[in-house]
Design an enzyme around this catalytic site. Structure first.
Site, PDB file in Angstrom:
ATOM      1  N   LYS A 108     -63.488  59.506   9.049  1.00  0.00           N
ATOM      2  CA  LYS A 108     -63.036  58.607  10.121  1.00  0.00           C
ATOM      3  C   LYS A 108     -62.644  57.298   9.466  1.00  0.00           C
ATOM      4  O   LYS A 108     -63.135  56.945   8.390  1.00  0.00           O
ATOM      5  CB  LYS A 108     -64.169  58.355  11.125  1.00  0.00           C
ATOM      6  CG  LYS A 108     -63.662  58.091  12.511  1.00  0.00           C
ATOM      7  CD  LYS A 108     -63.213  59.381  13.165  1.00  0.00           C
ATOM      8  CE  LYS A 108     -62.873  59.236  14.618  1.00  0.00           C
ATOM      9  NZ  LYS A 108     -62.646  60.548  15.242  1.00  0.00           N
TER      10      LYS A 108
HETATM   11  P1  NAD Z   1     -57.393  55.611  23.754  1.00  0.00           P
HETATM   12  O1  NAD Z   1     -57.368  54.358  22.979  1.00  0.00           O
HETATM   13  O2  NAD Z   1     -56.139  56.349  24.000  1.00  0.00           O
HETATM   14  O3  NAD Z   1     -58.118  55.370  25.151  1.00  0.00           O
HETATM   15  C1  NAD Z   1     -59.378  54.753  25.256  1.00  0.00           C
HETATM   16  C2  NAD Z   1     -59.588  54.478  26.737  1.00  0.00           C
HETATM   17  O4  NAD Z   1     -60.909  54.003  26.930  1.00  0.00           O
HETATM   18  C3  NAD Z   1     -58.641  53.408  27.288  1.00  0.00           C
HETATM   19  O5  NAD Z   1     -58.233  53.803  28.581  1.00  0.00           O
HETATM   20  C4  NAD Z   1     -59.543  52.173  27.364  1.00  0.00           C
HETATM   21  O6  NAD Z   1     -59.102  51.271  28.350  1.00  0.00           O
HETATM   22  C5  NAD Z   1     -60.832  52.838  27.754  1.00  0.00           C
HETATM   23  N1  NAD Z   1     -62.014  52.023  27.543  1.00  0.00           N
HETATM   24  C6  NAD Z   1     -62.334  51.276  26.464  1.00  0.00           C
HETATM   25  N2  NAD Z   1     -63.515  50.685  26.672  1.00  0.00           N
HETATM   26  C7  NAD Z   1     -63.946  51.090  27.902  1.00  0.00           C
HETATM   27  C8  NAD Z   1     -65.097  50.839  28.679  1.00  0.00           C
HETATM   28  N3  NAD Z   1     -66.073  50.056  28.232  1.00  0.00           N
HETATM   29  N4  NAD Z   1     -65.196  51.423  29.917  1.00  0.00           N
HETATM   30  C9  NAD Z   1     -64.228  52.226  30.382  1.00  0.00           C
HETATM   31  N5  NAD Z   1     -63.117  52.509  29.674  1.00  0.00           N
HETATM   32  C10 NAD Z   1     -62.984  51.942  28.456  1.00  0.00           C
HETATM   33  O7  NAD Z   1     -58.467  56.542  22.974  1.00  0.00           O
HETATM   34  P2  NAD Z   1     -58.571  58.126  23.062  1.00  0.00           P
HETATM   35  O8  NAD Z   1     -57.802  58.693  21.947  1.00  0.00           O
HETATM   36  O9  NAD Z   1     -58.364  58.577  24.439  1.00  0.00           O
HETATM   37  O10 NAD Z   1     -60.110  58.294  22.656  1.00  0.00           O
HETATM   38  C11 NAD Z   1     -61.145  58.202  23.622  1.00  0.00           C
HETATM   39  C12 NAD Z   1     -62.389  58.876  23.066  1.00  0.00           C
HETATM   40  O11 NAD Z   1     -62.083  60.231  22.755  1.00  0.00           O
HETATM   41  C13 NAD Z   1     -62.939  58.281  21.788  1.00  0.00           C
HETATM   42  O12 NAD Z   1     -64.331  58.425  21.754  1.00  0.00           O
HETATM   43  C14 NAD Z   1     -62.321  59.144  20.716  1.00  0.00           C
HETATM   44  O13 NAD Z   1     -63.062  59.109  19.511  1.00  0.00           O
HETATM   45  C15 NAD Z   1     -62.399  60.490  21.388  1.00  0.00           C
HETATM   46  N6  NAD Z   1     -61.495  61.500  20.852  1.00  0.00           N
HETATM   47  C16 NAD Z   1     -60.155  61.305  20.797  1.00  0.00           C
HETATM   48  C17 NAD Z   1     -59.322  62.290  20.294  1.00  0.00           C
HETATM   49  C18 NAD Z   1     -57.816  62.169  20.258  1.00  0.00           C
HETATM   50  O14 NAD Z   1     -57.150  63.154  19.917  1.00  0.00           O
HETATM   51  N7  NAD Z   1     -57.234  61.024  20.613  1.00  0.00           N
HETATM   52  C19 NAD Z   1     -59.875  63.489  19.824  1.00  0.00           C
HETATM   53  C20 NAD Z   1     -61.249  63.691  19.926  1.00  0.00           C
HETATM   54  C21 NAD Z   1     -62.042  62.678  20.444  1.00  0.00           C
END
Ligand code: NAD
Length: 457
Positions: A108
Site C-alpha cells: 500500500k
Molecule cells: P474514494 O476516495 O473514491 O471514496 C471515499 C469516500 O468516502 C468518499 O465519498 C468520501 O467522501 C467518503 N468519506 C471519507 N471520509 C468519510 C467519513 N468520515 N464518513 C463518511 N464518508 C467519508 O475511495 P474508494 O476507492 O471508494 O475507497 C473507499 C474504501 O474502499 C477504502 O477503505 C479503500 O481502501 C477501500 N477499497 C477501495 C478499492 C478500490 O478499488 N478503489 C478496492 C478495495 C478497497
C-alpha cells in the site's frame, strides 16, 4: 528495529487481528514476526509548487508487506495517512490476495494530503512527483500500484506515464486501475463496488432474504460506495441511507437513485442532494436495514456501536472498518449479523487488477465476458471456502478468511525456506484451514500456468 516504526490505531488493529488468527492457527511464536511485519517501507518527500507559487512538501509512503508469492500489489491513498495505516493496509492486502489465490504479496502507498484541497494541476504534479520518487522501489515484477481512497483512473494514468517516461518506453503493467486507453482492462472501474454487491446478493440468498424486499445503507460514496449503491439498486435493493465526508441522507421509504446519480455527476459529492432527508452521520450506521455497507474509512464499527447495529448483513466495502473490539461483539451476535469481511467483500478490485496486469504483460486483451467468467469463479470459491471454514471451525467469517490467507503465506514461506541458510525445519501444527490454503496455492499455480511470462520472485 524496523518494526518499531509502525504504530497507531490502524496498525494496532491489523496486529491484533493477526494475533487472534495466529493463535487460532497455532503459529509458532518464532514465525509470527516474519509473517506480520512488512518486508520494506519507503518514506519520501514530494515537493510541488502550489498555485500561489509557494513550494510545499508532502510526505509519501509505500509499504511492501511480503514478496514470497510474487510482486507486491496494492493501492495508493491520498488522505491523512501515516506509515502505520499504510502498513496495516499492506498487511490486509496480503491476506486478501492469498485468500483469492493471486500470486502477490500485499502493498500500500499513500501521501498525507487532503486531495479535495488540491487543484487539478497540483494533483497531477503531486501524483507525478510521488511516482518519480518511487521509481527505485517499484516495478512490474516488484510492486504494482492501483487506486485507493483519494486516487482514481486519471492518477493511475499519470503514474504510468511518469514511470514510462523515465524508462524510455511504455510500461502499462506498472499500475492497474488505468483507463482503457492507457492499457486498462474492461470491468476494472466498477469492479470493487460490483463485487461488494455480488457478495451481498450471495449473502441475502444464503439467509433466504429476497433482494426486492431488502434495504441498504451505505457509508462513503466514492468509487466503492457509489457503485455498490447503484449496483444493489439494480438488483432491487432499496437504498435508504447514504453518506460521504460532506453529508448524510436517510429516508426509510427509499432514496431516489436516478436523482442521486444525476446529483453526483454534477457535484461530485453528496452535499446539496436533498433538504428533506438530512441525517446525523454517526446515527446512519445504527439505523434498521438489511445491508450495512461501510465503504469509506477504517474503524467506524467499534466496541461502542457494534451492539447497536440493526442490520442483517455487514458488508465491508472499506478496508478495516471494524475494530477487534467490535469483532468480539459481532461474534456474539453471529446468528443475527452475517459479516462479509473486507478481505473477501472488496476483493474484486484486486482480482480484476490482477487480470489487468496479466493482460498488460501479455499485450493481449480479453473480452469482458472472459474477465467476468474468471472473476466469478474466484469470488465464488473464496466465498464458499470462507463460509465452509467458519462453519467447520466455529469461527467468525473474518477469522476464517484471514486464516486461509495467512495459511497460504505461511505455507509458501515454509516451502521456500529462509534464505540464506536453515539448520532445522520447523514442524508446524496444521489445522483444517490449512487444507484450504493448499487448495488456494494450487490455484496460484494454475493462474501462473495461464501466463506465458515467468513471475520473477
Ligand atoms: P474514494 O476516495 O473514491 O471514496 C471515499 C469516500 O468516502 C468518499 O465519498 C468520501 O467522501 C467518503 N468519506 C471519507 N471520509 C468519510 C467519513 N468520515 N464518513 C463518511 N464518508 C467519508 O475511495 P474508494 O476507492 O471508494 O475507497 C473507499 C474504501 O474502499 C477504502 O477503505 C479503500 O481502501 C477501500 N477499497 C477501495 C478499492 C478500490 O478499488 N478503489 C478496492 C478495495 C478497497
Amino acid at each position: 528495529m524496523t518494526k518499531a516504526i509502525y504504530g497507531g490505531p490502524v496498525f494496532e488493529m491489523a496486529r491484533q487481528q493477526f494475533k487472534r488468527v495466529a493463535d487460532h492457527l497455532e503459529i509458532l511464536e518464532m514465525e509470527r514476526d516474519r509473517l506480520l511485519y512488512p518486508k520494506r517501507a519507503i518514506a519520501v518527500s514530494c515537493p510541488i509548487h502550489r498555485d500561489d507559487g509557494r513550494t510545499e512538501v508532502f510526505q509519501g509512503y509505500r509499504v511492501q508487506h511480503h514478496l514470497t508469492l510474487g510482486p507486491t500489489k496494492g493501492g495508493t491513498r491520498f488522505s491523512q495517512v501515516d506509515i502505520g495505516e499504510v502498513a496495516a493496509l499492506a498487511i490486509w492486502m496480503s491476506w486478501k490476495c492469498a485468500l483469492a489465490g493471486l500470486p502477490y504479496g500485499g502493498a500500500k502507498g499513500g501521501i498525507t494530503v487532503d486531495p479535495y484541497a488540491l487543484s487539478p494541476r497540483q494533483l497531477e504534479a503531486l501524483s507525478r512527483r510521488y511516482m518519480q520518487e518511487m521509481i527505485p522501489f517499484v516495478g512490474p515484477h516488484t510492486d504494482v500500484m492501483a487506486p485507493d481512497m483519494g486516487t482514481n483512473e486519471q492518477v493511475m494514468a499519470w503514474f504510468m506515464d511518469t514511470y514510462s517516461m523515465y524508462q524510455g518506453q511504455t510500461i502499462n503493467e506498472i499500475v492497474t486501475g488505468k483507463p482503457i486507453s492507457a492499457g486498462g482492462t474492461l470491468g476494472r472501474r466498477e469492479a470493487t463496488g460490483r463485487g461488494v454487491s455480488y457478495l451481498v446478493a450471495r449473502a441475502l440468498d444464503h439467509l433466504g432474504i429476497s433482494a426486492g424486499s431488502a434495504t441498504a445503507i451505505i457509508q462513503g460514496f466514492g468509487n466503492v460506495g457509489s457503485v455498490t449503491a447503484y449496483s444493489l439498486a439494480e438488483k432491487g435493493v432499496k437504498i435508504i441511507g447514504v453518506s460521504d465526508h460532506t453529508a448524510a441522507y436517510y429516508d426509510p421509504t427509499g432514496l431516489n437513485i436516478a436523482d442521486l446519480q444525476r446529483h453526483m455527476a454534477k457535484r461530485g459529492q453528496l452535499a446539496g442532494f436533498s433538504t428533506q432527508s438530512f441525517a446525523e452521520p454517526s446515527e446512519l450506521l445504527v439505523q434498521k436495514c438489511d445491508v450495512l455497507v461501510p465503504a469509506a474509512v477504517e474503524r467506524v464499527i467499534t466496541g461502542e456501536n457494534a451492539s447497536q447495529l440493526k442490520c442483517r448483513i455487514l458488508a465491508e466495502g472499506a478496508n478495516g472498518p471494524t475494530t477487534p473490539e467490535a469483532d468480539s461483539v459481532l461474534q456474539q451476535r453471529r446468528d443475527e449479523i452475517f459479516v462479509l469481511p473486507d478481505i473477501l467483500c472488496n476483493a474484486r478490485g484486486v482480482i480484476v487488477s490482477y487480470f489487468e496486469w496479466v493482460q498488460d504483460l501479455q499485450r493481449l486483451f480479453w473480452e469482458e465476458t472472459e474477465v467476468f467468467d474468471r472473476l466469478y469463479r474466484i469470488l465464488e470459491r473464496s466465498f464458499q471456502q470462507t463460509i465452509a471454514c467458519a462453519k467447520r471451525d466455529r469461527i467468525s467469517h473474518r477469522m476464517a478468511a484471514m486464516a486461509i490467507g495467512v495459511s497460504v503465506v505461511q505455507s509458501a514461506k515454509r516451502t521456500r525456506g529462509l534464505f540464506p541458510w536453515c539448520s532445522k525445519r520447523a514442524t508446524l501444527i496444521e489445522p483444517e484451514c490449512h487444507r484450504l490454503a493448499i487448495a488456494a496455492v494450487s490455484q496460484i499455480r494454475e493462474n501462473r500456468q495461464a501466463q506465458p511470462e515467468r513471475i520473477n520472485v
